[in-house]
Motif scaffolding. Structure first.
Motif, PDB file in Angstrom:
ATOM      1  N   ARG A   1      21.106  62.305  30.138  1.00  0.00           N
ATOM      2  CA  ARG A   1      22.026  61.242  29.712  1.00  0.00           C
ATOM      3  C   ARG A   1      22.449  60.367  30.891  1.00  0.00           C
ATOM      4  O   ARG A   1      22.723  59.179  30.732  1.00  0.00           O
ATOM      5  CB  ARG A   1      23.264  61.856  29.049  1.00  0.00           C
ATOM      6  CG  ARG A   1      23.010  62.462  27.687  1.00  0.00           C
ATOM      7  CD  ARG A   1      24.300  62.867  27.002  1.00  0.00           C
ATOM      8  NE  ARG A   1      24.028  63.738  25.863  1.00  0.00           N
ATOM      9  CZ  ARG A   1      24.210  65.049  25.850  1.00  0.00           C
ATOM     10  NH1 ARG A   1      24.693  65.660  26.925  1.00  0.00           N
ATOM     11  NH2 ARG A   1      23.932  65.758  24.784  1.00  0.00           N
ATOM     12  N   GLY A   2      22.508  60.980  32.078  1.00  0.00           N
ATOM     13  CA  GLY A   2      22.863  60.219  33.260  1.00  0.00           C
ATOM     14  C   GLY A   2      21.727  59.378  33.804  1.00  0.00           C
ATOM     15  O   GLY A   2      21.922  58.605  34.745  1.00  0.00           O
ATOM     16  N   GLY A   3      20.532  59.561  33.248  1.00  0.00           N
ATOM     17  CA  GLY A   3      19.396  58.758  33.675  1.00  0.00           C
ATOM     18  C   GLY A   3      18.310  59.523  34.397  1.00  0.00           C
ATOM     19  O   GLY A   3      17.273  58.954  34.752  1.00  0.00           O
ATOM     20  N   ALA A   4      18.512  60.813  34.642  1.00  0.00           N
ATOM     21  CA  ALA A   4      17.499  61.614  35.347  1.00  0.00           C
ATOM     22  C   ALA A   4      16.369  62.014  34.401  1.00  0.00           C
ATOM     23  O   ALA A   4      16.599  62.300  33.221  1.00  0.00           O
ATOM     24  CB  ALA A   4      18.139  62.864  35.940  1.00  0.00           C
ATOM     25  N   ALA A   5      15.166  62.049  34.929  1.00  0.00           N
ATOM     26  CA  ALA A   5      14.041  62.652  34.222  1.00  0.00           C
ATOM     27  C   ALA A   5      14.095  64.154  34.486  1.00  0.00           C
ATOM     28  O   ALA A   5      14.438  64.584  35.593  1.00  0.00           O
ATOM     29  CB  ALA A   5      12.725  62.063  34.712  1.00  0.00           C
ATOM     30  N   VAL A   6      13.758  64.959  33.470  1.00  0.00           N
ATOM     31  CA  VAL A   6      13.989  66.399  33.567  1.00  0.00           C
ATOM     32  C   VAL A   6      12.729  67.199  33.279  1.00  0.00           C
ATOM     33  O   VAL A   6      12.008  66.927  32.309  1.00  0.00           O
ATOM     34  CB  VAL A   6      15.096  66.845  32.581  1.00  0.00           C
ATOM     35  CG1 VAL A   6      15.384  68.341  32.731  1.00  0.00           C
ATOM     36  CG2 VAL A   6      16.382  66.046  32.804  1.00  0.00           C
ATOM     37  N   VAL A   7      12.489  68.198  34.127  1.00  0.00           N
ATOM     38  CA  VAL A   7      11.473  69.207  33.857  1.00  0.00           C
ATOM     39  C   VAL A   7      12.182  70.384  33.205  1.00  0.00           C
ATOM     40  O   VAL A   7      13.013  71.057  33.824  1.00  0.00           O
ATOM     41  CB  VAL A   7      10.752  69.661  35.137  1.00  0.00           C
ATOM     42  CG1 VAL A   7       9.763  70.787  34.816  1.00  0.00           C
ATOM     43  CG2 VAL A   7      10.037  68.482  35.788  1.00  0.00           C
ATOM     44  N   VAL A   8      11.873  70.605  31.924  1.00  0.00           N
ATOM     45  CA  VAL A   8      12.454  71.709  31.154  1.00  0.00           C
ATOM     46  C   VAL A   8      11.591  72.949  31.364  1.00  0.00           C
ATOM     47  O   VAL A   8      10.355  72.859  31.414  1.00  0.00           O
ATOM     48  CB  VAL A   8      12.512  71.340  29.660  1.00  0.00           C
ATOM     49  CG1 VAL A   8      12.865  72.554  28.806  1.00  0.00           C
ATOM     50  CG2 VAL A   8      13.504  70.213  29.438  1.00  0.00           C
TER      51      VAL A   8
ATOM     52  N   MET B   1      28.155  59.871  35.346  1.00  0.00           N
ATOM     53  CA  MET B   1      27.455  59.855  36.625  1.00  0.00           C
ATOM     54  C   MET B   1      26.111  59.159  36.486  1.00  0.00           C
ATOM     55  O   MET B   1      25.336  59.493  35.582  1.00  0.00           O
ATOM     56  CB  MET B   1      27.238  61.287  37.117  1.00  0.00           C
ATOM     57  CG  MET B   1      28.510  61.992  37.540  1.00  0.00           C
ATOM     58  SD  MET B   1      29.250  61.222  38.979  1.00  0.00           S
ATOM     59  CE  MET B   1      30.986  61.496  38.645  1.00  0.00           C
ATOM     60  N   ASP B   2      25.851  58.215  37.349  1.00  0.00           N
ATOM     61  CA  ASP B   2      24.603  57.470  37.301  1.00  0.00           C
ATOM     62  C   ASP B   2      23.531  58.228  38.077  1.00  0.00           C
ATOM     63  O   ASP B   2      23.586  58.322  39.296  1.00  0.00           O
ATOM     64  CB  ASP B   2      24.798  56.076  37.885  1.00  0.00           C
ATOM     65  CG  ASP B   2      23.546  55.210  37.763  1.00  0.00           C
ATOM     66  OD1 ASP B   2      22.577  55.667  37.112  1.00  0.00           O
ATOM     67  OD2 ASP B   2      23.538  54.101  38.314  1.00  0.00           O
ATOM     68  N   LEU B   3      22.568  58.768  37.355  1.00  0.00           N
ATOM     69  CA  LEU B   3      21.468  59.514  37.967  1.00  0.00           C
ATOM     70  C   LEU B   3      20.143  58.788  37.762  1.00  0.00           C
ATOM     71  O   LEU B   3      19.077  59.401  37.844  1.00  0.00           O
ATOM     72  CB  LEU B   3      21.399  60.925  37.364  1.00  0.00           C
ATOM     73  CG  LEU B   3      22.664  61.769  37.497  1.00  0.00           C
ATOM     74  CD1 LEU B   3      22.503  63.094  36.748  1.00  0.00           C
ATOM     75  CD2 LEU B   3      22.987  62.045  38.961  1.00  0.00           C
ATOM     76  N   THR B   4      20.222  57.513  37.525  1.00  0.00           N
ATOM     77  CA  THR B   4      19.029  56.699  37.274  1.00  0.00           C
ATOM     78  C   THR B   4      18.022  56.828  38.422  1.00  0.00           C
ATOM     79  O   THR B   4      18.389  56.697  39.593  1.00  0.00           O
ATOM     80  CB  THR B   4      19.405  55.219  37.101  1.00  0.00           C
ATOM     81  OG1 THR B   4      20.351  55.100  36.037  1.00  0.00           O
ATOM     82  CG2 THR B   4      18.179  54.385  36.790  1.00  0.00           C
ATOM     83  N   GLY B   5      16.775  57.106  38.067  1.00  0.00           N
ATOM     84  CA  GLY B   5      15.717  57.202  39.058  1.00  0.00           C
ATOM     85  C   GLY B   5      15.562  58.576  39.668  1.00  0.00           C
ATOM     86  O   GLY B   5      14.613  58.815  40.421  1.00  0.00           O
ATOM     87  N   LYS B   6      16.473  59.490  39.371  1.00  0.00           N
ATOM     88  CA  LYS B   6      16.394  60.841  39.931  1.00  0.00           C
ATOM     89  C   LYS B   6      15.600  61.758  39.002  1.00  0.00           C
ATOM     90  O   LYS B   6      15.492  61.516  37.795  1.00  0.00           O
ATOM     91  CB  LYS B   6      17.790  61.406  40.179  1.00  0.00           C
ATOM     92  CG  LYS B   6      18.579  60.599  41.218  1.00  0.00           C
ATOM     93  CD  LYS B   6      19.890  61.266  41.570  1.00  0.00           C
ATOM     94  CE  LYS B   6      20.698  60.407  42.545  1.00  0.00           C
ATOM     95  NZ  LYS B   6      20.011  60.243  43.843  1.00  0.00           N
ATOM     96  N   VAL B   7      15.054  62.814  39.588  1.00  0.00           N
ATOM     97  CA  VAL B   7      14.235  63.762  38.843  1.00  0.00           C
ATOM     98  C   VAL B   7      14.783  65.162  39.065  1.00  0.00           C
ATOM     99  O   VAL B   7      15.057  65.556  40.203  1.00  0.00           O
ATOM    100  CB  VAL B   7      12.756  63.694  39.282  1.00  0.00           C
ATOM    101  CG1 VAL B   7      11.917  64.699  38.500  1.00  0.00           C
ATOM    102  CG2 VAL B   7      12.217  62.277  39.104  1.00  0.00           C
ATOM    103  N   ALA B   8      14.943  65.909  37.969  1.00  0.00           N
ATOM    104  CA  ALA B   8      15.556  67.227  38.043  1.00  0.00           C
ATOM    105  C   ALA B   8      14.667  68.290  37.413  1.00  0.00           C
ATOM    106  O   ALA B   8      13.947  68.033  36.443  1.00  0.00           O
ATOM    107  CB  ALA B   8      16.911  67.216  37.337  1.00  0.00           C
ATOM    108  N   ILE B   9      14.746  69.492  37.965  1.00  0.00           N
ATOM    109  CA  ILE B   9      14.190  70.698  37.340  1.00  0.00           C
ATOM    110  C   ILE B   9      15.375  71.548  36.909  1.00  0.00           C
ATOM    111  O   ILE B   9      16.301  71.766  37.694  1.00  0.00           O
ATOM    112  CB  ILE B   9      13.324  71.505  38.324  1.00  0.00           C
ATOM    113  CG1 ILE B   9      12.077  70.727  38.728  1.00  0.00           C
ATOM    114  CG2 ILE B   9      12.943  72.861  37.730  1.00  0.00           C
ATOM    115  CD1 ILE B   9      11.347  71.343  39.922  1.00  0.00           C
TER     116      ILE B   9
END
Length: 305
Positions: free
Chosen positions: A27-34, A1-9
């Motif tokens: 791995r899909g391209g999202a930046a993540v708040v851990v 899944m292409d998640l480039t440019g998306k941001v996740a918590i």
């Protein structure tokens, strides 16, 4: 899944299932708040994601309060400019039978699971609505919330409540292009290792590295990584039309939980008195009562006897 440019918590993502979710999104391209309650655990998780080529930052705080929810959203915006995905995974256990469960046992679990899901979702939705580009709410439920589980009044109640909230949010957020779904995972983690029915199989897997087919297929339990794919799918554009669902995943099994439905009905002009209910019950309802608790294959039950 292409998640480039998306941001996740991803709450509770320092280890276990949460870390698997965070890594898969990255791995899909999202930046993540851990998020984790321990600085060392959170920092290690971020380092692992970055080492694999991903982007991540940590917020160390217990989930439950509005302050933590706001800090998580603010971290996403400050570090990556936006927010697109929220995964509410943080959780704790305080298992006891009803008559031994204290107020503190009950409140602690409900605060993290139920209130934490509510506060984080509310803050994320406020941000989604401000951005005006939709968003994804993915809440982690449990089979215990669907069918109950011995010794888990607090946990089962909170997880059932999460699915109820998701169904409500699916209606409320539809016009804004925001989806809300629940995922009910079953995986080998520090939490499930304490469940007596699973322990012999988990102990065996530690020696052999293999879970038997009956566990992976019939019980639907595997590794945290087996669950992560559905998180990335629900976070993606491919799942834009999926909302209000409770999805089960684990091992080699993917399944959809039904919404509660009335299975038997009876009618009586003027309503029912207690005596009239007693008269109609044996012929209409008595043979159609629902079971409680999860049902396991005989092969699994035999091992734990």
């Amino acid at each position: 899944m292409d998640l480039t440019g998306k941001v996740a918590i991803v709450t509770g993502s320092g280890q276990g299932l949460g870390l698997a979710y965070a890594k898969e999104l990255a791995r899909g391209g999202a930046a993540v708040v851990v998020n984790d309650v321990r600085q060392e655990t959170a920092d290690t998780a971020v380092a692992e994601i970055v080492a694999e080529g991903g982007k991540a930052v940590a917020v160390v705080a217990p989930v439950g309060s509005t302050e933590t929810a706001r800090a998580l959203v603010q971290a996403a915006v400050d570090n990556f400019g936006r927010l697109d995905i929220l995964v509410t995974n943080a959780g704790i256990l305080r298992d006891k039978v009803l008559w031994k469960m204290t107020d503190e046992d009950f409140d602690a679990v409900v605060n993290v699971h139920l209130r934490g899901t509510f506060t984080c979702a509310r803050e994320a939705v406020n941000r989604f609505r401000e951005q005006g580009e939709g968003g994804r709410i993915i809440c982690i439920g449990s089979p215990a919330g669907q069918r109950g589980n011995f010794g888990q009044t607090n946990y089962s109640g909170a997880k059932a409540g999460i699915v109820g909230m998701v169904r409500t949010w699916a209606m409320e957020l539809k016009k804004a292009g925001i989806t809300a779904n629940a995922v009910c995972p079953v995986a080998v983690t520090a939490m499930t290792e304490t469940v007596p029915i699973f322990k012999p199989f988990i102990d065996e897997a530690k020696e052999t590295g293999i879970l038997p087919d009956v566990i992976r297929r019939e019980v639907g339990m595997g590794t945290p990584e087996d669950v992560a794919g559905v998180i990335a799918f629900l976070a993606s554009d491919a799942a834009a039309d999926i909302t209000g669902q409770a999805i089960s995943i684990g091992g080699d099994r993917l399944a959809l939980w039904s919404h509660p439905e009335m299975t038997e009905t009876a009618y009586h002009d003027g309503g029912f008195s207690a005596d009239e209910i007693a008269a109609v019950w044996p012929g209409t309802f008595a043979n159609n009562l629902e079971s409680v608790g999860e049902e396991f294959p005989a092969e699994v039950l035999a091992v734990t006897k």
